[in-house]
Design an enzyme around this catalytic site. Structure first.
Site, PDB file in Angstrom:
ATOM      1  N   GLY A 256       0.837  -1.204   0.000  1.00 17.07           N
ATOM      2  CA  GLY A 256       0.000   0.000   0.000  1.00 17.07           C
ATOM      3  C   GLY A 256       0.863   1.241   0.000  1.00 17.07           C
ATOM      4  O   GLY A 256       2.067   1.163  -0.252  1.00 17.07           O
ATOM      5  N   ASN A 257       0.253   2.384   0.245  1.00 20.11           N
ATOM      6  CA  ASN A 257       1.037   3.615   0.375  1.00 20.11           C
ATOM      7  C   ASN A 257       0.369   4.541   1.375  1.00 20.11           C
ATOM      8  O   ASN A 257      -0.710   4.234   1.882  1.00 20.11           O
ATOM      9  CB  ASN A 257       1.242   4.277  -0.991  1.00 20.11           C
ATOM     10  CG  ASN A 257      -0.067   4.678  -1.625  1.00 20.11           C
ATOM     11  OD1 ASN A 257      -0.787   5.509  -1.101  1.00 20.11           O
ATOM     12  ND2 ASN A 257      -0.404   4.056  -2.767  1.00 20.11           N
ATOM     13  N   ARG A 258       1.008   5.673   1.658  1.00 14.44           N
ATOM     14  CA  ARG A 258       0.556   6.532   2.756  1.00 14.44           C
ATOM     15  C   ARG A 258      -0.516   7.546   2.353  1.00 14.44           C
ATOM     16  O   ARG A 258      -0.821   8.450   3.125  1.00 14.44           O
ATOM     17  CB  ARG A 258       1.749   7.296   3.332  1.00 14.44           C
ATOM     18  CG  ARG A 258       2.766   6.420   3.988  1.00 14.44           C
ATOM     19  CD  ARG A 258       3.833   7.292   4.650  1.00 14.44           C
ATOM     20  NE  ARG A 258       5.073   6.581   4.831  1.00 14.44           N
ATOM     21  CZ  ARG A 258       5.289   5.701   5.805  1.00 14.44           C
ATOM     22  NH1 ARG A 258       4.342   5.427   6.675  1.00 14.44           N
ATOM     23  NH2 ARG A 258       6.448   5.092   5.895  1.00 14.44           N
ATOM     24  N   SER A 259      -1.082   7.441   1.185  1.00 14.03           N
ATOM     25  CA  SER A 259      -2.102   8.415   0.780  1.00 14.03           C
ATOM     26  C   SER A 259      -3.305   8.357   1.729  1.00 14.03           C
ATOM     27  O   SER A 259      -3.805   7.276   2.051  1.00 14.03           O
ATOM     28  CB  SER A 259      -2.561   8.100  -0.643  1.00 14.03           C
ATOM     29  OG  SER A 259      -3.754   8.783  -0.907  1.00 14.03           O
TER      30      SER A 259
ATOM     31  N   ALA B   7      -3.493   7.750  -5.370  1.00 10.74           N
ATOM     32  CA  ALA B   7      -2.105   7.275  -5.396  1.00 10.74           C
ATOM     33  C   ALA B   7      -2.156   5.789  -5.734  1.00 10.74           C
ATOM     34  O   ALA B   7      -2.149   4.927  -4.848  1.00 10.74           O
ATOM     35  CB  ALA B   7      -1.461   7.509  -4.041  1.00 10.74           C
TER      36      ALA B   7
END
Ligand code: CTP
Length: 400
Positions: free
Chosen positions: A208-211, A276
């Site tokens: 995943g990512n931090r968006s 994102a």
């Protein structure tokens, strides 16, 4: 056609002007609107539910329970409406509205309303002039309701003066004027995507990512508050839009987000892609949890589909807006993306220790359009930036 496909809930109360609602319903239908009618018992003395039902092509509700003792859900009805019009609004129901009395379907829908409310008062001259009525009316206006002023003329009492319900044509004009001034994007359909995507590794892990999704959600909210019909394709985010009219499609992976956006895109006027999206995903989705065996674990990744790029290929009349998140050469890279992905506008932002962008409530950004116009916005809240972005898009190449 400002009223095309608009859902109008018409609440009729018991005044002689109620008979004019037959004409009013027809005018709304002619404008392409969908009309549902609710009435007080007193209103049924002046116009029959059957008349309103035939003209509106919908069942008319006059009570909390219908003949088969089914409960009529006022909350759903009020939620269904793009706006609610109470016409004619008698002095009695006006007083109930201003004090919160909720003793019939009409007053219950008023209290449940989340949408825009218009009221068209109608009463006798002296009642209209009475300080109590004036106070009640002022309170309704203060609470955000739009008052359609009564007109002057002959009244049912035989007196002549102010108090007649505005003529149906004037009511329709009043509403259309209001909508075009205050909801400039009323007939625009908008797609926004937001948030991160999660790419499954095994049943318990993902990439995943931090968006946070905050920017896209703020943009969706801003479009909706200017009247647009907004669909938000939202990855796994802890946040939600404030505006209840935003339609949310929840997705998890880049593939699901791609599918949803491709399906919605042909029917919108504007698409803003803020998400994102993961650029790579695991080649294989393990069906069982990966066990901790060796010292190293290599994950094989493959590219995901480029949603923005694919929309750029499908683009016809739509205005397509992308984001570019960079750590260096932001403007240069953003210009390349604008061209390569066939965009109309690109919004460049950077992430650094000083301005993390991801997760934060603040950001700086630069808008670049296909005519090479460039506009910088200093550090401000994502809510304010959303307003700037929507206002820029709104004036771009004949959108409005
Ligand atoms: N985007 C997308 N689908 C992807 C990746 C990105 O739709 N699979 C969109 C983003 O929503 C954003 C824009 O493309 O609007 C730019 O994203 P960004 O990550 O900055 O660029 P990429 O195209 O992924 O290129 P790179 O990572 O090489 O900068």
């Amino acid at each position: 056609m400002l009223l095309q496909n608009k859902k109008i809930l018409l609440g009729i109360t018991g005044g002689i002007a109620a008979y004019k609602c037959a004409h009013l319903i027809r005018l709304f239908i002619k404008e392409g609107a969908e009309v549902k009618v609710i009435m007080t018992q007193a209103a049924t003395e002046f116009i029959t539910p059957q008349t309103a039902s035939v003209l509106s092509k919908n069942t008319v509700i006059t009570d909390f329970f219908d003949e088969a003792q089914n409960w009529n859900n006022h909350v759903h009805l009020a939620e269904w409406a793009d706006f609610i019009l109470f016409a004619p609004l008698t002095a009695n129901t006006l007083a109930k509205f201003s004090s919160g009395i909720c003793d019939n379907m009409v007053t219950a829908c008023y209290l449940s309303a989340r949408s825009l409310v218009f009221v068209a008062p109608a009463m006798d001259l002296d009642m209209y002039q009475h300080p109590t009525t004036k106070n009640n009316s002022a309170l309704l206006a203060k609470n955000g309701n739009q008052i359609i002023p009564a007109e002057s003329g002959e009244l049912a009492s035989g007196l002549s003066g102010e108090g007649r319900m505005a003529e149906p044509e004037n009511i329709v004009d009043f509403i259309k004027n209001y909508l075009s001034k205050n909801l400039p994007l009323i007939n625009k359909k908008v797609l926004v995507n937001a948030g991160p995507t999660f790419e499954t590794i095994d049943p318990v892990r993902f990439i995943g990512n931090r968006s946070s999704g905050k920017t896209g959600i703020a943009i969706a909210d801003e479009f909706a508050s200017q009247g647009a019909e907004v669909t938000l394709v939202l990855g796994p985010s802890a946040h939600r839009p404030k505006n209840s009219s935003v339609k949310i499609i929840s997705v998890e992976s880049a593939e699901e987000m791609h599918q949803a956006c491709i399906t919605i895109f042909p029917n919108v006027d504007i698409a803003v892609l803020t998400a994102a999206v993961a650029d790579y995903k695991p080649k294989a989705k393990e069906l069982q949890k990966i066990k901790k065996i060796g010292e190293e674990l290599n994950l094989e990744l493959i590219k995901t589909k480029d949603i923005l790029g694919d929309l750029g290929k499908l683009k016809k009349q739509q205005c397509l807006i992308g984001f570019a998140l960079e750590t260096e050469n932001a403007i240069e890279y953003a210009k390349q993306k604008l061209q390569n992905k066939n965009l109309d506008i690109i919004i460049a932002n950077t992430t650094s220790e000083k301005n993390p962008a991801f997760g934060s409530d603040f950001n700086t950004l630069t808008i670049i359009d296909k005519h090479n116009n460039l506009l910088n916005f200093e550090l401000k809240s994502k809510l304010e930036l959303a307003k700037d972005i929507v206002n820029y898009i709104k004036t771009f190449d004949g959108i409005k």
